[in-house]
Design a protein around this motif. Sequence first.
Motif, PDB file in Angstrom:
ATOM      1  N   ASP A 120      39.183  38.968  39.729  1.00  0.00           N
ATOM      2  CA  ASP A 120      39.523  40.390  39.822  1.00  0.00           C
ATOM      3  C   ASP A 120      40.784  40.608  40.651  1.00  0.00           C
ATOM      4  O   ASP A 120      40.811  41.374  41.616  1.00  0.00           O
ATOM      5  N   VAL A 144      39.742  40.030  35.157  1.00  0.00           N
ATOM      6  CA  VAL A 144      38.584  40.910  35.264  1.00  0.00           C
ATOM      7  C   VAL A 144      37.337  40.064  35.047  1.00  0.00           C
ATOM      8  O   VAL A 144      37.219  39.361  34.030  1.00  0.00           O
ATOM      9  N   ASN A 158      32.500  43.186  35.053  1.00  0.00           N
ATOM     10  CA  ASN A 158      33.021  44.263  35.901  1.00  0.00           C
ATOM     11  C   ASN A 158      33.251  45.515  35.049  1.00  0.00           C
ATOM     12  O   ASN A 158      34.381  45.847  34.683  1.00  0.00           O
TER      13      ASN A 158
END
Length: 573
Positions: A141, A154, A194
């Motif tokens: 991330d 991500v 996420n």
Amino acid sequence: MNDTPEGDVAPKPETTNRDEIVFAALGGLGEIGMNVYLYGLGPADARRWLMVDLGLTFPGDNEPGVDVVLPDLRFIIENRQALDGIVITHAHEDHIGAVIDSWSDLRVPIYGTPFTIGMLRAKIAEYGGDLKPEIHEIQTDSRFKVGAFDLETVSMAHSIPETSALVIRTSQGIIFHTADWKLDEAPLVGKPTNIARIQEIGKEGVMALVCDSTNAFRDGVSPSETEVSASLLEIIEGQTGQVAVTTFASNVARVRAISDAAKATGRRFLVAGRALHRVIQVAIDTGYLPEDFAYLDQEHFRYMERGEALILATGSQGEPRAAMARIAEQSHRDIQLTRGDTVIYSSRTIPGNEKSVISVQNRIADLGCKIITDSDGLVHVTGHPRREELVRMFSWLKPQKLVPMHGEVRHLQENARLARDCGITDVRYITNGEMLRLAPGRLDVIDDIPVGRRYRDGRLLLHEGESAVRERRRLSIVGLVAVALTLDQRGNVLGHADVAIDGIPTDDAEGDAMEDIILDAVDGTVDSIPPRRRKDAEVVREAVRRAVRSAVDQAWGKKPIVKVLINQLRTKN
């Protein structure tokens, strides 16, 4: 302030081919495995490239003797001065497995998250010799740059820690490359997908979604790894003999689940297979397993009482040298299973591996063991999105365009159909070697690039067009005849011809020896060649080859490979 004269329309910013964005694959589109994706920025004469993943696949029945199959990288090797780097989305072999064999041809930086890089470094230490690639560790991330490319990772749930989607920001908009993924709010090990960040990126506006297609035919949502862990515990609790579980070595969540089951059932946890030891160590080093994670090596099996062991073994895909295949053949040095024991296949068979898996399972059944697969209970869960998960991803990102990836043609087509049903109008599936323009304009195939397969064959790397594998394939079907002749300087045959046959029946349907049939063909052919022409060894070689091939075909119905060796004596001066 608006400076446009009233009644006029403000001109749109001019877009030239200097802003062109293209996508292509050297592997992974139209097949399961060998994922190698390329993104290009700029015009054809000054394009910068980014490689996403560099994986391998495993040989099929028509590639005998081959160890692994690697992508043909000649296109990007020719353009390697324009290649800014390689980003690895996760550490599965079909995404990382070709790095060791291919990096020396590319010599560009490699980027990956800590677990992925840990796996790569462990493989290099074991198999890479003196290979010292430039490696950059990035965080999950996080946002970073690779040459001309503005990138962001991500977190995505998958069957291995730290799988990352890749966001590519360009002048034409955002590209979201999903990598392999699923939705799992409780993945047991690692981060869940996420979703919040995906939704934020969707609000920014996504120009193109390049999306995993593997489970596009399967309805619903995939179960969680936590559910699998609970189910495995329940199944193991009900067994009385020794229990062996085989799964993908890289599935750290499944390793933890089996360890937890051993503790809960009072069994002793053994690990069999080098790949599992490597994954466990990297998982400990990166914090996905505790520092005091305990297990026994396979050699301790001999000291255990009946029903005491819970074995985790490599070989879920029928690999002949893996622990499970050797246990099934009763050739494993330390582990033996017998009647009343249980083997759990905590995996799904990869397309193309069915024969190998069934063969091992039949041998296990012959030992009197019970076999439990995902057809019998929740012992495995996919790492790829089903249809409802795909629909959710489409709704969160709201892409203008969609390109299916990671699947056979039928998977790509089904993902494309689903996207259209969800209102995405600009959808295009391509296969390896097609160059797709993502922007500007609608999705369009604008070029073809060379693709193919290379083979790791022992210590050598071969191209699929080379004769070795092709000849081996023929040998596996039609066998070999070797004929040796000695000719003097006048073209006379000295002594008798020698014949050797491999992979050919010893007798024909009437019981005549195949060697006699071949020798008759050799003698008859040599006698039919005029003495003057027999001085030409090539004339004799080709005539004998054709005659032997024809004779065996008449007797057997198949045309073998025929090799004729001629020793031609010369007069001493």
